[in-house]
Design a protein around this motif. Structure first.
Motif, PDB file in Angstrom:
ATOM      1  N   PRO A 108       0.838  -1.200   0.000  1.00  0.00           N
ATOM      2  CA  PRO A 108       0.000   0.000   0.000  1.00  0.00           C
ATOM      3  C   PRO A 108       0.871   1.247   0.000  1.00  0.00           C
ATOM      4  N   SER A 109       0.295   2.343  -0.385  1.00  0.00           N
ATOM      5  CA  SER A 109       1.036   3.602  -0.285  1.00  0.00           C
ATOM      6  C   SER A 109       1.228   3.994   1.174  1.00  0.00           C
ATOM      7  N   SER A 110       0.240   3.607   2.016  1.00  0.00           N
ATOM      8  CA  SER A 110       0.332   3.884   3.457  1.00  0.00           C
ATOM      9  C   SER A 110      -0.356   2.752   4.215  1.00  0.00           C
ATOM     10  N   GLN A 111       0.379   2.120   5.119  1.00  0.00           N
ATOM     11  CA  GLN A 111      -0.183   1.039   5.928  1.00  0.00           C
ATOM     12  C   GLN A 111      -0.802   1.635   7.182  1.00  0.00           C
ATOM     13  N   THR A 112      -2.127   1.661   7.222  1.00  0.00           N
ATOM     14  CA  THR A 112      -2.828   2.272   8.348  1.00  0.00           C
ATOM     15  C   THR A 112      -3.551   1.238   9.206  1.00  0.00           C
ATOM     16  N   THR A 113      -3.498  -0.027   8.798  1.00  0.00           N
ATOM     17  CA  THR A 113      -4.145  -1.099   9.554  1.00  0.00           C
ATOM     18  C   THR A 113      -3.086  -2.065  10.079  1.00  0.00           C
ATOM     19  N   ASP A 114      -3.495  -2.979  10.932  1.00  0.00           N
ATOM     20  CA  ASP A 114      -2.579  -3.982  11.467  1.00  0.00           C
ATOM     21  C   ASP A 114      -1.881  -4.750  10.348  1.00  0.00           C
ATOM     22  N   CYS A 115      -0.635  -5.106  10.585  1.00  0.00           N
ATOM     23  CA  CYS A 115       0.080  -5.955   9.638  1.00  0.00           C
ATOM     24  C   CYS A 115       1.122  -6.782  10.379  1.00  0.00           C
ATOM     25  N   VAL A 116       1.592  -7.811   9.707  1.00  0.00           N
ATOM     26  CA  VAL A 116       2.648  -8.675  10.232  1.00  0.00           C
ATOM     27  C   VAL A 116       3.819  -8.634   9.260  1.00  0.00           C
ATOM     28  N   ILE A 117       5.024  -8.491   9.806  1.00  0.00           N
ATOM     29  CA  ILE A 117       6.250  -8.497   9.017  1.00  0.00           C
ATOM     30  C   ILE A 117       7.061  -9.723   9.426  1.00  0.00           C
ATOM     31  N   LEU A 118       7.349 -10.596   8.475  1.00  0.00           N
ATOM     32  CA  LEU A 118       8.152 -11.784   8.741  1.00  0.00           C
ATOM     33  C   LEU A 118       9.580 -11.500   8.288  1.00  0.00           C
ATOM     34  N   VAL A 142       0.427  -9.268   5.267  1.00  0.00           N
ATOM     35  CA  VAL A 142       1.647  -9.936   5.732  1.00  0.00           C
ATOM     36  C   VAL A 142       2.760  -9.631   4.739  1.00  0.00           C
ATOM     37  N   TYR A 143       3.867  -9.104   5.253  1.00  0.00           N
ATOM     38  CA  TYR A 143       5.003  -8.723   4.412  1.00  0.00           C
ATOM     39  C   TYR A 143       6.206  -9.580   4.774  1.00  0.00           C
ATOM     40  N   CYS A 144       6.786 -10.223   3.770  1.00  0.00           N
ATOM     41  CA  CYS A 144       7.863 -11.191   3.991  1.00  0.00           C
ATOM     42  C   CYS A 144       9.189 -10.635   3.490  1.00  0.00           C
ATOM     43  N   SER A 177      11.862  -0.531   1.425  1.00  0.00           N
ATOM     44  CA  SER A 177      10.650  -0.392   0.609  1.00  0.00           C
ATOM     45  C   SER A 177       9.392  -0.364   1.459  1.00  0.00           C
ATOM     46  N   LEU A 178       9.427  -1.040   2.629  1.00  0.00           N
ATOM     47  CA  LEU A 178       8.224  -1.152   3.448  1.00  0.00           C
ATOM     48  C   LEU A 178       8.159  -0.113   4.566  1.00  0.00           C
ATOM     49  N   ALA A 179       9.257   0.129   5.258  1.00  0.00           N
ATOM     50  CA  ALA A 179       9.229   0.995   6.448  1.00  0.00           C
ATOM     51  C   ALA A 179       8.620   2.376   6.185  1.00  0.00           C
ATOM     52  N   PRO A 180       8.961   3.060   5.070  1.00  0.00           N
ATOM     53  CA  PRO A 180       8.376   4.392   4.855  1.00  0.00           C
ATOM     54  C   PRO A 180       6.858   4.370   4.667  1.00  0.00           C
ATOM     55  N   ARG A 181       6.309   3.198   4.397  1.00  0.00           N
ATOM     56  CA  ARG A 181       4.862   3.093   4.169  1.00  0.00           C
ATOM     57  C   ARG A 181       4.083   2.838   5.456  1.00  0.00           C
ATOM     58  N   LEU A 182       4.788   2.545   6.548  1.00  0.00           N
ATOM     59  CA  LEU A 182       4.121   2.212   7.802  1.00  0.00           C
ATOM     60  C   LEU A 182       3.631   3.466   8.508  1.00  0.00           C
ATOM     61  N   SER A 183       2.328   3.588   8.621  1.00  0.00           N
ATOM     62  CA  SER A 183       1.731   4.712   9.338  1.00  0.00           C
ATOM     63  C   SER A 183       1.178   4.269  10.679  1.00  0.00           C
ATOM     64  N   VAL A 184       1.676   3.137  11.171  1.00  0.00           N
ATOM     65  CA  VAL A 184       1.278   2.597  12.474  1.00  0.00           C
ATOM     66  C   VAL A 184       2.544   2.284  13.258  1.00  0.00           C
ATOM     67  N   LEU A 202      -2.598  -1.830  22.928  1.00  0.00           N
ATOM     68  CA  LEU A 202      -2.729  -2.423  21.591  1.00  0.00           C
ATOM     69  C   LEU A 202      -4.126  -2.207  21.015  1.00  0.00           C
ATOM     70  N   ARG A 203      -4.798  -1.191  21.518  1.00  0.00           N
ATOM     71  CA  ARG A 203      -6.171  -0.961  21.066  1.00  0.00           C
ATOM     72  C   ARG A 203      -6.247  -0.320  19.693  1.00  0.00           C
ATOM     73  N   HIS A 204      -5.102   0.096  19.174  1.00  0.00           N
ATOM     74  CA  HIS A 204      -5.071   0.726  17.849  1.00  0.00           C
ATOM     75  C   HIS A 204      -4.134  -0.074  16.941  1.00  0.00           C
ATOM     76  N   PRO A 205      -4.246   0.087  15.608  1.00  0.00           N
ATOM     77  CA  PRO A 205      -3.448  -0.726  14.685  1.00  0.00           C
ATOM     78  C   PRO A 205      -1.946  -0.614  14.939  1.00  0.00           C
ATOM     79  N   VAL A 206      -1.255  -1.734  14.760  1.00  0.00           N
ATOM     80  CA  VAL A 206       0.197  -1.791  14.925  1.00  0.00           C
ATOM     81  C   VAL A 206       0.781  -2.681  13.829  1.00  0.00           C
ATOM     82  N   ALA A 207       2.087  -2.553  13.630  1.00  0.00           N
ATOM     83  CA  ALA A 207       2.831  -3.448  12.740  1.00  0.00           C
ATOM     84  C   ALA A 207       3.714  -4.329  13.612  1.00  0.00           C
ATOM     85  N   TRP A 208       3.519  -5.632  13.519  1.00  0.00           N
ATOM     86  CA  TRP A 208       4.313  -6.582  14.293  1.00  0.00           C
ATOM     87  C   TRP A 208       5.435  -7.129  13.426  1.00  0.00           C
TER      88      TRP A 208
END
Length: 259
Positions: A108-118, A142-144, A177-184, A202-208
């Motif tokens: 995404p251009s901006s990650q505003t919802t929960d996501c998982v990074i492997l 999920v981003y690998c 490529s991914l970090a600048p897109r994280l808005s959480v 953890l009540r709001h979106p995060v990137a794990w």
């Protein structure tokens, strides 16, 4: 329905290549789904496969027959059991598989919802289990990173139990490529962290970000983590399996948001 009886058939040779090599899966952009459960999940989520392949003997199985009937006739291929056997990695499984495209996923251009990074999670069983936990917890993206097991390999697909079909999975990502897109906020677990998982909001979106089984989270991601957290382990074990760690973190967020 098409019946193939020769091991020299070009389509059969392609099936063997897909069955035996992740490199071929990447090259062709296709993968194999083995067994009734994955086939049923795929039909329910994404529709028709490219091809449905079954051994002649399997068509007498009621569950296989039901899947077979849901697939368009021109997408069905039947093989003798002797030709199907080299394609399967299942022990005592039914002789049914789908050939499907491997979705490439999207950044995404901006990650505003929960996501998982492997981050180079290498064990296929761990990757599949994390995908399954993510899907169950309502995490879609999920981003690998490089070094992570191919998410569309047979072992990961079996472990994922159909989770793949509800996820946006992007492979071969890089931190740059991914970090600048994280808005959480970016979170990772650490044995040295002072903040407990159960104290973290953890009540709001995060990137794990979940790291390699041996080396943990790489420095490229650690330097970007806003909050390192620890999972309390009163039993005194040195560390948790990464898939167990992911499940605990993802469902602590679920618990907080439902409370």
């Amino acid at each position: 329905m098409k019946l193939i009886s020769s091991k020299d058939n070009p389509f059969y040779k392609r099936l063997k290549a897909l069955a035996q090599s992740n490199q071929q899966r990447r090259k062709l952009g296709q993968t194999l789904l083995e067994g009734v459960h994955l086939a049923d999940a795929y039909l329910g989520a994404l529709g028709q496969p490219l091809v449905c392949v079954a051994a002649e003997s399997a068509l007498d199985n009621d569950e296989v027959a039901q899947i077979w009937a849901r697939v368009e006739a021109d997408r069905r291929v039947c093989l003798p059991e002797a030709l199907f056997e080299p394609l399967s990695t299942l022990v005592n499984g039914v002789s049914l598989l789908f050939v499907v495209e491997m979705p490439s996923g999207r950044l995404p251009s901006s990650q505003t919802t929960d996501c998982v990074i492997l981050d180079a999670v290498q064990d296929a069983g761990n990757v599949g289990s994390i995908l399954r936990s993510a899907a169950a917890a309502g995490v879609r993206d999920v981003y690998c990173m490089s070094g992570t097991a191919l998410t569309w390999s047979s072992k990961v697909l079996r472990s994922g139990m159909g989770a793949h079909f509800s996820l946006n999975i992007v492979e071969h990502c890089t931190p740059d490529s991914l970090a600048p897109r994280l808005s959480v906020p970016l979170l990772a677990t650490s044995l040295q962290a002072s903040t407990s998982l159960y104290e973290q909001d953890l009540r709001h979106p995060v990137a794990w970000v979940f790291g390699n089984e041996g080396a943990g989270v790489s420095p490229h991601w650690l330097e970007r983590v806003q909050t390192p957290i620890r999972i309390p382990q009163p039993g005194g074990m040195e560390s948790l399996n990464v898939a167990a760690c992911a499940a605990i973190c993802l469902f602590e967020a679920v618990r907080q948001r439902l409370s």
